[in-house]
Design an enzyme around this catalytic site. Structure first.
Site, mmCIF file in Angstrom:
data_model
loop_
_atom_site.group_PDB
_atom_site.id
_atom_site.type_symbol
_atom_site.label_atom_id
_atom_site.label_comp_id
_atom_site.label_asym_id
_atom_site.label_seq_id
_atom_site.Cartn_x
_atom_site.Cartn_y
_atom_site.Cartn_z
ATOM 1 N N ASP A 1 -20.875 3.350 -3.936
ATOM 2 C CA ASP A 1 -20.577 4.781 -4.045
ATOM 3 C C ASP A 1 -19.303 5.121 -3.272
ATOM 4 O O ASP A 1 -18.937 4.419 -2.339
ATOM 5 C CB ASP A 1 -21.776 5.585 -3.499
ATOM 6 N N ASN B 1 -25.024 9.054 -15.001
ATOM 7 C CA ASN B 1 -23.557 9.090 -14.933
ATOM 8 C C ASN B 1 -22.894 9.531 -16.243
ATOM 9 O O ASN B 1 -21.693 9.826 -16.263
ATOM 10 C CB ASN B 1 -22.986 7.744 -14.471
HETATM 11 C C1 IPE Z 1 -25.095 6.189 -7.717
HETATM 12 O O1 IPE Z 1 -23.980 6.921 -7.396
HETATM 13 C C2 IPE Z 1 -24.867 5.495 -9.030
HETATM 14 C C3 IPE Z 1 -23.994 4.347 -8.996
HETATM 15 C C4 IPE Z 1 -23.499 3.810 -7.940
HETATM 16 C C5 IPE Z 1 -23.706 3.763 -10.269
HETATM 17 P P1 IPE Z 1 -23.816 8.444 -7.840
HETATM 18 O O2 IPE Z 1 -22.550 8.886 -7.239
HETATM 19 O O3 IPE Z 1 -23.955 8.573 -9.304
HETATM 20 O O4 IPE Z 1 -25.077 9.108 -7.154
HETATM 21 P P2 IPE Z 1 -25.295 10.588 -6.626
HETATM 22 O O5 IPE Z 1 -24.906 11.505 -7.748
HETATM 23 O O6 IPE Z 1 -24.422 10.739 -5.441
HETATM 24 O O7 IPE Z 1 -26.747 10.652 -6.270
HETATM 25 C C1 IPE Z 2 -19.301 5.309 -7.440
HETATM 26 O O1 IPE Z 2 -18.356 6.192 -6.983
HETATM 27 C C2 IPE Z 2 -18.989 4.759 -8.796
HETATM 28 C C3 IPE Z 2 -19.927 5.147 -9.855
HETATM 29 C C4 IPE Z 2 -20.942 5.949 -9.737
HETATM 30 C C5 IPE Z 2 -19.670 4.579 -11.152
HETATM 31 P P1 IPE Z 2 -18.395 7.724 -7.368
HETATM 32 O O2 IPE Z 2 -17.594 7.910 -8.618
HETATM 33 O O3 IPE Z 2 -19.776 8.224 -7.430
HETATM 34 O O4 IPE Z 2 -17.607 8.350 -6.148
HETATM 35 P P2 IPE Z 2 -17.951 9.674 -5.347
HETATM 36 O O5 IPE Z 2 -19.381 9.579 -4.950
HETATM 37 O O6 IPE Z 2 -17.700 10.817 -6.264
HETATM 38 O O7 IPE Z 2 -17.027 9.642 -4.178
HETATM 39 MG MG MG Z 3 -21.006 9.059 -6.066
#
Ligand code: IPE
Ligand code: IPE
Ligand code: MG
Length: 261
Positions: A37, A85
């Site tokens: 994340d 996502n």
């Molecule tokens: C968790 O991250 C999903 C992945 C790493 C693929 P998200 O960024 O989607 O999760 P939330 O929205 O912070 O819970």
């Molecule tokens: C994790 O990084 C990648 C995926 C969920 C695919 P994020 O895209 O969720 O990054 P933040 O949480 O918005 O910083």
């Molecule tokens: Mg995230």
């Protein structure tokens, strides 16, 4: 894999070498799962579009896959795309898929060279046909490898996995008196794999975001403020060292933090 295999890819005299020397190779987590994340925040800090964070995150994936295999982790599961996502802008989703495709093209040989078996957990059937082909190709070509199992959680949802498992076991005609936890586990995407011993989440969020809900029942959780694109072998080693200091109890009384229980 061993300390020597690991030291071979760490710069001599580096902080990661010092960490590597502290690892107890007899007490490794068998299965490490990672919620990658913070890509968006990494990009925002640099006034870049979010997708640049995803692009940079690929280097972390490479580094952690190599590091885990060298340490001797048996199963590594990376959470790459959740069923939730899809709520993101179409452009971000399509860039993530394109990056995944490129990663597979570029890294397949590395996976083969390192005896790593690649598997998708989730619902790849909902992804674009070209991505599905790429994934199936990587799964097939690495199927006979006997080293680390690298699961990528793609279009993955923990609740969806449990519902799918329930559907499959009903379809298989399993009767209520035949069903127990072990039998149920056999219908999950991770059938036959050990449960994660260590769950890592980057970028500081204290939640599990629908990841491996069944399997993490007794996982040790390690959260770091480090954003995924900055995550490297060094952080993986820090997580393993923290894990080795934990006391795992499984509801019982004091016992050492050993894997392979
Ligand atoms: C968790 O991250 C999903 C992945 C790493 C693929 P998200 O960024 O989607 O999760 P939330 O929205 O912070 O819970
Ligand atoms: C994790 O990084 C990648 C995926 C969920 C695919 P994020 O895209 O969720 O990054 P933040 O949480 O918005 O910083
Ligand atoms: Mg995230």
């Amino acid at each position: 894999m061993s300390l020597q295999d690991l030291l071979a890819v760490l710069p001599a005299g580096s902080p990661e070498e010092a960490l590597a020397r502290q690892v107890n190779f007899d007490r490794l987590p068998e299965h490490v799962a990672v919620i990658m994340d913070g890509n968006g925040r990494w990009a925002a800090q640099r006034h870049l579009p979010r997708v640049e964070g995803h692009r940079a995150g690929i280097e972390s994936v490479r580094d952690v896959v190599e590091g885990s295999a060298r340490v001797g982790i048996k199963v590594l599961t990376l959470y790459a795309f959740s069923v939730e996502n899809w709520k993101r802008p179409a452009m971000e989703v399509s860039t993530l898929m394109a990056l995944l495709k490129r990663y597979l093209r570029l890294e397949l040989n590395t996976l083969l060279r390192n005896n790593i078996r690649f598997r998708v957990i989730g619902r790849p059937e909902d992804l674009a046909p070209d991505i599905q082909r790429e994934l199936a190709d990587a799964e097939e070509k690495t199927a006979a490898n006997t080293g680390m199992l690298f699961n990528i959680a793609l279009n993955y949802g923990g609740r969806a996995e449990i519902v799918e498992a329930a559907k499959r076991l009903l379809a298989a005609g399993v009767r209520p008196d035949e069903l127990d936890e072990q039998r149920f586990s056999g219908f999950l995407y991770t059938a036959g794999q050990p449960d994660p011993d260590l769950l890592i989440r980057t970028s500081g969020e204290m939640r599990v975001s629908n990841f491996l809900l069944w399997q993490i029942a007794y996982a040790e959780i390690w959260v770091t403020e480090t954003l995924w694109p900055d995550f490297r072998k060094r952080h993986l080693l820090e997580a393993i060292l923290a894990y080795q200091k934990r006391e795992r109890r499984y509801g019982g009384i004091k016992q050492p933090a050993v894997a392979g229980r």
